[in-house]
Scaffold this active site. Structure first.
Site, PDB file in Angstrom:
ATOM      1  N   GLN A  21       2.048  -2.252   5.791  1.00  0.00           N
ATOM      2  CA  GLN A  21       2.344  -0.878   6.204  1.00  0.00           C
ATOM      3  C   GLN A  21       2.590  -0.740   7.712  1.00  0.00           C
ATOM      4  OE1 GLN A  21      -0.673   2.435   5.528  1.00  0.00           O
ATOM      5  NE2 GLN A  21       0.649   2.598   3.737  1.00  0.00           N
ATOM      6  N   HIS A  51      -1.329   0.690  15.569  1.00  0.00           N
ATOM      7  CA  HIS A  51      -0.055   1.075  14.950  1.00  0.00           C
ATOM      8  C   HIS A  51       1.121   0.832  15.879  1.00  0.00           C
ATOM      9  CE1 HIS A  51      -3.260   3.482  13.060  1.00  0.00           C
ATOM     10  NE2 HIS A  51      -2.549   3.370  11.951  1.00  0.00           N
ATOM     11  N   GLU A  76       0.842  -1.198   0.000  1.00  0.00           N
ATOM     12  CA  GLU A  76       0.000   0.000   0.000  1.00  0.00           C
ATOM     13  C   GLU A  76       0.879   1.251   0.000  1.00  0.00           C
ATOM     14  OE1 GLU A  76      -2.204  -0.872   3.521  1.00  0.00           O
ATOM     15  OE2 GLU A  76      -3.144  -2.622   2.607  1.00  0.00           O
ATOM     16  N   SER A  96      -5.605  -4.297   0.765  1.00  0.00           N
ATOM     17  CA  SER A  96      -6.017  -5.617   1.246  1.00  0.00           C
ATOM     18  C   SER A  96      -4.770  -6.426   1.549  1.00  0.00           C
ATOM     19  CB  SER A  96      -6.861  -6.329   0.183  1.00  0.00           C
ATOM     20  OG  SER A  96      -6.985  -7.698   0.508  1.00  0.00           O
ATOM     21  N   GLU A  97      -4.491  -6.625   2.812  1.00  0.00           N
ATOM     22  CA  GLU A  97      -3.278  -7.358   3.174  1.00  0.00           C
ATOM     23  C   GLU A  97      -3.373  -8.821   2.742  1.00  0.00           C
ATOM     24  OE1 GLU A  97      -4.872  -5.239   5.164  1.00  0.00           O
ATOM     25  OE2 GLU A  97      -3.389  -3.630   5.245  1.00  0.00           O
ATOM     26  N   ASP A 151       0.474  -4.254  12.666  1.00  0.00           N
ATOM     27  CA  ASP A 151      -0.891  -4.411  13.189  1.00  0.00           C
ATOM     28  C   ASP A 151      -1.873  -4.745  12.059  1.00  0.00           C
ATOM     29  OD1 ASP A 151      -0.359  -2.574  15.943  1.00  0.00           O
ATOM     30  OD2 ASP A 151       0.726  -1.996  14.140  1.00  0.00           O
ATOM     31  N   ILE A 165      -1.253  -6.823   9.712  1.00  0.00           N
ATOM     32  CA  ILE A 165      -0.879  -8.105   9.107  1.00  0.00           C
ATOM     33  C   ILE A 165      -1.938  -9.173   9.374  1.00  0.00           C
ATOM     34  CG2 ILE A 165       0.415  -9.297  10.956  1.00  0.00           C
ATOM     35  CD1 ILE A 165       2.717  -9.598   8.837  1.00  0.00           C
TER      36      ILE A 165
END
Lengths: 298, 324
Positions: B82, B129, B29, B59-60, B85, B87
């Protein structure tokens, strides 16, 4: 040659009438080879008591249209479609998980896998759809014509990975064909699967899964679009009994007699029996294999 | 020799490897035109173009799922998540798919991939985060877990990770992304996976840490030194594979151990370290194994400094171990 435009409305695409007469341009395929593979799937179902031959037939037909360099990623409900690309020996060895299985008995029955056949299996409904998008994207990046074919059933549409996979494939114009066998068992408020394609910006086709020749035709079109860089296609094959029209089709081509079918069934049954016996006779994988392949060599 | 911060070191490693190996593809992202929210991929899009530095949908699961496909086809994807958290939506693809492709296929299918992700607290990011999810991945056979603490290691470990054939979770301590600065050699070099570094030799107690906690432990060591104590600080650098020999030989030498990690205490990676020491070196121990960790709470926003292990808490654990 396009056999059919993307569907508008609810009528599934058909090529064969009930009497087997073809109502349009036929795809190019080897009738004898496909007939044999279909009989192999039925033989595995009977001999090894693996369900799903009937529902796998449309998927098997789809996979039979691929080239060697193409990839397949399949749900376990459609595992018997693997006979399109894997030998009976490989499929039965995986089924029994003995030392004859080149995957070393690592997976439960219904998860055939082969590097040589570029065939991957998952246990989940749709985790393989984003992976198929990646494979089809990679092929495009490499400038190759390879296509990734994802086989799944309608239960997959409830999963987030269905959306993720189709969205990624559309964004990167991945060389993919998403092939859904709709057995109409899913809990869903949606009237269908193929029509979801429009929301992703990709081609979609609704086809009568009981008409294997129609399935071959729409898959041939979708593969051609993918190879030409025209993006992925979502195909929905409505599950139905394939045998009446397949027989009628073969008969219309002068290939079907009861004796010919009996011979096909016997040959397939014999092949599967031999493969089944060999797989069962093999010793279990050696216990030292437990620790192999967790990581690679370097 | 240039002085880089940790972000610049990561960026340098990516550029070197992308020049060396055209199979390497960076995706995630905002990693493309924008160069990443932390600038780790800055300039790569201009040099390597949109087919090798790819902005993805948010979208991870898609980033990792698609990267698996890229890897199966023969590319070397380096996806960025990114914040670590984020993941969790990709957890199924990582744990059930990526980690197991090699095993479940009898060794036929490999998925070489390095998942880069900033982790940890101290940036006032709140719980979305700030988390440290390394233990989940170290608990998953088939995945390697690498966590550098400084620019030199970040570049050398990342180059190593991109040149081997297994999936790696490469967790970057974002609290020290810019604060950790150091000399980084020009060009190519590697730091091997699976080798810890003794960053402060000492004789009285072994302190095990990784990532940003290495800096906290070095601060604690200064306070301990003033109290007359002599701790040995070990930067694990790689959690899996773990450098068991370095850990155990240090503990056998000092007779005491303190493990430090900022994830919640219960079942954190430090619990595995404590168990390993108890299992293999208990007869060398002269004090209970100390654990300094995050709290068994979700990561807080306002009170994050109270949550995070501080140099004071580590120095206290050192004192307790040495004076037991």
């Amino acid at each position: 040659m396009l056999h059919k435009a993307p569907p508008e409305g609810d009528a599934p695409f058909r090529l064969l009438a009930d009497d087997g007469a073809a109502g349009g341009d036929l795809p190019s395929f080897d009738e004898h080879a496909l007939w044999h593979k279909l009989c192999l799937a039925r033989a595995v179902e009977q001999l090894a008591r693996v369900p799903g031959a009937a529902s796998s037939e449309a998927a098997l037909a789809a996979a039979s249209m691929l080239r060697d360099g193409d990839w397949v990623l399949a749900s376990p409900s459609l595992a018997l479609a693997s006979l399109a690309r894997l030998s009976p020996a490989e499929v039965l060895a995986q089924l029994h998980g003995t030392g004859a299985d080149h995957c070393k008995g690592r997976q439960a029955p219904g998860h055939p896998s082969s590097r040589a056949a570029r065939w991957l299996s998952t246990s989940a409904a749709a985790t393989h759809l984003p992976q198929a998008a990646g494979l089809g994207w990679a092929a495009r990046l490499a400038g190759k014509e390879d296509v990734a074919l994802a086989l799944f059933d309608e239960e997959a549409t409830a999963s987030g990975d269905f959306h993720v996979g189709l969205n990624f494939a559309a964004v990167y114009r991945a060389q993919c064909v998403f092939f859904c066998v709709n057995q109409r068992r899913a809990e869903t408020g949606s009237p269908g699967v193929a029509e979801k394609s429009r929301a992703y910006g990709m081609s979609g086709v609704l086809v009568d899964g009981g008409d294997l020749v129609a399935v071959l035709a729409v898959v041939e079109d979708a593969l051609a679009r993918a190879r030409a860089g025209q993006g992925p296609t979502l195909i929905e094959a409505l599950a139905a009994d394939t045998q009446p029209r397949w027989r009628a089709f073969l008969q219309s081509r002068g290939m079907w007699t009861q004796a010919a079918e009996d011979a096909q069934v016997k040959q397939a049954s014999d092949e599967i029996s031999v493969a089944d016996a060999a797989a069962q006779a093999a010793a279990p994988p050696d216990v030292t294999t437990l620790w192999q392949d967790v990581f690679g060599a370097k | 020799m240039p002085v880089f911060n940790l972000i610049q070191a990561v960026n340098d490693a990516l550029r070197i490897e992308m020049r060396r190996d055209d199979r390497v593809v960076v995706l995630g992202e905002d990693v493309g035109k924008f160069g990443g929210v932390f600038r780790a991929t800055a300039g790569l899009y201009d040099e390597f173009g949109p087919n090798r530095v790819v902005d993805t949908p948010l979208s991870e699961a898609g980033i990792i799922g698609a990267a698996i496909g890229l890897a199966l086809y023969g590319l070397r994807p380096v996806p960025e998540i990114q914040f670590s958290d984020f993941i969790y939506p990709a957890f199924d693809q990582i744990v059930n798919e990526l980690a197991k492709f090699r095993y479940r296929s009898g060794g036929e299918f490999a998925c070489p991939m390095v998942i880069r992700t900033p982790y940890g607290g101290g940036i006032r990011g709140g719980h979305y985060h700030s988390q440290s999810p390394e233990a989940y991945f170290a608990h998953t056979p088939g995945i390697k877990v690498v966590i550098p603490s400084n620019p030199y290691d970040a570049k050398g470990l990342l180059l190593s990770a991109m040149r081997q054939d297994d999936p790696v979770i490469f967790m970057e301590p974002k609290r020290v992304y810019r604060a950790a600065r150091g000399e980084v050699p020009d060009g190519d070099y590697t730091v091997p996976l699976g080798q810890a570094a003794i960053v402060r030799p000492g004789s009285q107690v072994t302190v095990l840490a990784y990532g940003s906690m290495v800096h906290t432990c070095l601060d604690a060591a200064k306070a301990s030194e003033a109290e007359g104590f002599d701790p040995e600080i070990i930067d694990l650098r790689t959690l899996l594979p773990l450098d068991v020999d370095t850990v155990l030989s240090s503990v056998k030498k000092t007779g005491r151990a303190v493990v430090v990690y900022e994830a919640p205490k219960t079942c954190g990676y430090g619990a595995e370290l404590a168990a390993l020491i108890a299992e293999k070196a208990i007869t060398s121990l002269e004090a209970p194994i100390g654990r300094v960790a995050g709290l068994d709470t979700p990561f807080p926003y306002t009170l994050e400094n109270e949550y995070l292990p501080s140099a004071e808490r580590v120095a206290l654990a050192i004192r307790e171990a040495v004076t037991y």
